[in-house]
Design an enzyme around this catalytic site. Structure first.
Site, PDB file in Angstrom:
ATOM      1  N   ARG A 116     -14.856  10.456  -7.931  1.00  0.00           N
ATOM      2  CA  ARG A 116     -15.770   9.380  -7.542  1.00  0.00           C
ATOM      3  C   ARG A 116     -17.052   9.381  -8.372  1.00  0.00           C
ATOM      4  NH1 ARG A 116     -14.780   6.664  -2.792  1.00  0.00           N
ATOM      5  NH2 ARG A 116     -13.440   7.695  -1.242  1.00  0.00           N
ATOM      6  N   HIS A 120      -9.956  13.249   2.546  1.00  0.00           N
ATOM      7  CA  HIS A 120     -10.669  12.164   1.867  1.00  0.00           C
ATOM      8  C   HIS A 120     -12.123  12.597   1.684  1.00  0.00           C
ATOM      9  CE1 HIS A 120     -12.440   7.936   1.773  1.00  0.00           C
ATOM     10  NE2 HIS A 120     -13.444   8.635   2.261  1.00  0.00           N
ATOM     11  N   ARG A 132     -18.285   6.844   7.088  1.00  0.00           N
ATOM     12  CA  ARG A 132     -17.214   6.296   7.931  1.00  0.00           C
ATOM     13  C   ARG A 132     -16.419   7.378   8.632  1.00  0.00           C
ATOM     14  NH1 ARG A 132     -14.158   3.215   3.318  1.00  0.00           N
ATOM     15  NH2 ARG A 132     -14.702   5.209   2.342  1.00  0.00           N
ATOM     16  N   HIS A 155      -0.222   9.531  -2.110  1.00  0.00           N
ATOM     17  CA  HIS A 155      -1.314   8.987  -1.287  1.00  0.00           C
ATOM     18  C   HIS A 155      -1.291   7.463  -1.416  1.00  0.00           C
ATOM     19  CE1 HIS A 155      -5.401   9.672   0.645  1.00  0.00           C
ATOM     20  NE2 HIS A 155      -5.421   8.375   0.370  1.00  0.00           N
ATOM     21  N   GLY A 194      -7.716  -1.641   3.978  1.00  0.00           N
ATOM     22  CA  GLY A 194      -8.799  -2.619   4.024  1.00  0.00           C
ATOM     23  C   GLY A 194      -9.105  -3.066   5.437  1.00  0.00           C
ATOM     24  N   HIS A 216      -9.853  11.862  -4.103  1.00  0.00           N
ATOM     25  CA  HIS A 216     -10.937  10.989  -4.577  1.00  0.00           C
ATOM     26  C   HIS A 216     -12.035  11.796  -5.272  1.00  0.00           C
ATOM     27  CE1 HIS A 216      -8.770   8.440  -1.885  1.00  0.00           C
ATOM     28  NE2 HIS A 216      -9.469   8.695  -0.804  1.00  0.00           N
ATOM     29  N   ASP A 220      -3.783   5.826  -4.387  1.00  0.00           N
ATOM     30  CA  ASP A 220      -4.482   5.247  -3.236  1.00  0.00           C
ATOM     31  C   ASP A 220      -4.046   3.791  -3.087  1.00  0.00           C
ATOM     32  OD1 ASP A 220      -6.120   5.479  -1.037  1.00  0.00           O
ATOM     33  OD2 ASP A 220      -7.975   5.072  -2.105  1.00  0.00           O
ATOM     34  N   HIS A 247      -1.180   3.675   0.879  1.00  0.00           N
ATOM     35  CA  HIS A 247      -1.337   2.970   2.156  1.00  0.00           C
ATOM     36  C   HIS A 247      -0.180   1.983   2.288  1.00  0.00           C
ATOM     37  CE1 HIS A 247      -5.359   4.644   2.908  1.00  0.00           C
ATOM     38  NE2 HIS A 247      -5.462   4.608   1.596  1.00  0.00           N
TER      39      HIS A 247
END
Length: 394
Positions: free
Chosen positions: A228, A196, A164, A62, A69, A225, A286, A64
């Protein structure tokens, strides 16, 4: 074309003991108690790993790779992944994802970046889509991407329990998972739906409803995640006991660890102690996300990059600080992601697998050498192969 690594203590990730490993081109040719170098033979590069540990190359599933961002302004967009960001951390395989920005980052760009990293020496895969529903694919359908693009092995990361997200329904998630399974089955791909999970109070409820109300199996989802905050972590442990795949994120910030997040190394200790099936657990970095930074009083001071190097740092902490056995700690970044994502030539040290190897010091577990597909990428703890436009670090 031949490399012989002698006298290393091999974890495959299971403990194999002292072994010699012969690399033939890009694969592991033999793993034996002793492999003698013949006289009057072709040149063989011999490496003496006496007393050092040898691990499978790490899998970060996982990342990016195009950067992430952008929330709060375009200036907060993070840079693309560079080769040495992963190789110096022992990572030889990455799975790229887009994340929340599917406007300025596209599937075509993600595929291009994946191929670029592959050309530079590591193994790369990607998931199709991003946070949003309907899923933004390269072709018309999820199945088309999985069938026609070799690097696409799953879908995601689709966001749930997050302001989001697109607020997907049970029907939305069920249809996406079914399409992923159908497309993946055509070519023997896992077709995993990477989920996610945000900070919403609904936690994993939508996934649990899909499993209860439809024919989509629990094995079609990987929820990430999940460290958290405590309540989510507890829900995830129960989810894993039912057969679900859970993923802990190693990139975090000081303030979160002090207040809400579960440190991955400590979380792994809990998982093992409570009898959660270890084979259902992975760590991912991540990597390349933007993380807020804080001072000692908890005031935000700026931003930093969430880096792939945090992946192995948490595994080291699990071994050195939490007392997790090496063979168990390694599984979450080697065998488990390889098995869950059906990346068939990765995750283990055995003949016929790709020659992805990490040699480390036995006491500190610091990385010494890294091989990706038989090519040495890191030597003596320093990178020796770089991205095309990457500045060479001293």
């Amino acid at each position: 074309m031949l490399t012989l690594i002698k006298n290393g203590i091999v974890y495959s990730p299971d403990f194999l003991g002292k072994k010699d490993i012969l690399i033939v081109r890009d694969q592991i040719g033999f793993v034996e108690d002793e492999i003698r170098q013949p006289s009057d033979f072709v040149e063989i590069d011999v490496i003496d790993a006496e007393g050092k540990y040898i691990f499978p190359g790490f899998i970060d599933s996982h990342v990016h790779i195009m950067g992430a961002g952008g929330e709060g302004g375009f200036r907060l967009r993070t840079p693309e992944l560079m080769l040495t960001d992963v190789t110096t951390a022992g990572i030889t395989t990455v799975v790229g994802v887009i994340g929340d920005d599917a406007t300025t980052r596209t599937m075509a760009s993600l595929i291009g970046k994946a191929y670029a990293l592959e050309e530079e020496g590591i193994s790369t895969y990607i998931h199709t889509g991003s946070y949003q529903v309907p899923v933004r694919t390269l072709f018309d359908r999820i199945e088309d991407d999985l069938i026609l693009i070799d690097k696409v092995i799953g879908v995601g990361e689709i966001a749930i329990a997050d302001e989001r997200s697109s607020q997907p329904t049970v029907e939305d998630i069920a249809k996406i998972a079914a399409a992923a399974k159908s497309g993946g089955k055509m070519l023997g791909k896992a077709g995993i739906l990477n989920i996610h999970v945000g900070t919403g109070s609904d936690k994993l409820s939508i996934i649990e409803k899909v499993i209860e109300e439809t024919n989509v199996p629990i094995s079609q989802f990987q929820v990430t995640h999940i460290n958290r905050y405590r309540e989510l972590f507890e829900s995830a442990k129960q989810y894993a006991k039912k057969g679900g795949y859970i993923d802990l994120t190693t990139s975090t910030d000081y303030k979160s660890l002090e207040t809400t997040e579960i440190k991955c190394s400590k979380g792994l200790r809990e998982i093992i102690d409570e009898g959660v099936p270890l084979e259902n657990v992975t760590f991912t970095s991540d990597g390349m996300i933007s993380l807020p930074t804080y001072d000692e009083e908890g005031n935000q001071t700026g931003y930093k990059l969430g880096l792939p190097k945090y992946l192995y740092e948490e595994v080291k902490d699990a071994i050195l600080e939490e007392g997790v056995p090496i063979e168990k700690a390694l599984r979450v970044i080697t065998a488990n992601p390889a098995d869950i994502l059906q990346i068939k030539k990765k995750g283990y040290i055995e003949a016929g697998r790709d020659a992805d190897l990490v040699i480390v010091e036995p006491d500190t577990l610091e990385i010494v050498d890294v091989f990706a597909k038989g090519k040495k990428m890191v030597e003596g703890g320093k990178p020796i192969v770089f991205s095309t436009f990457e500045s060479k670090k001293e």
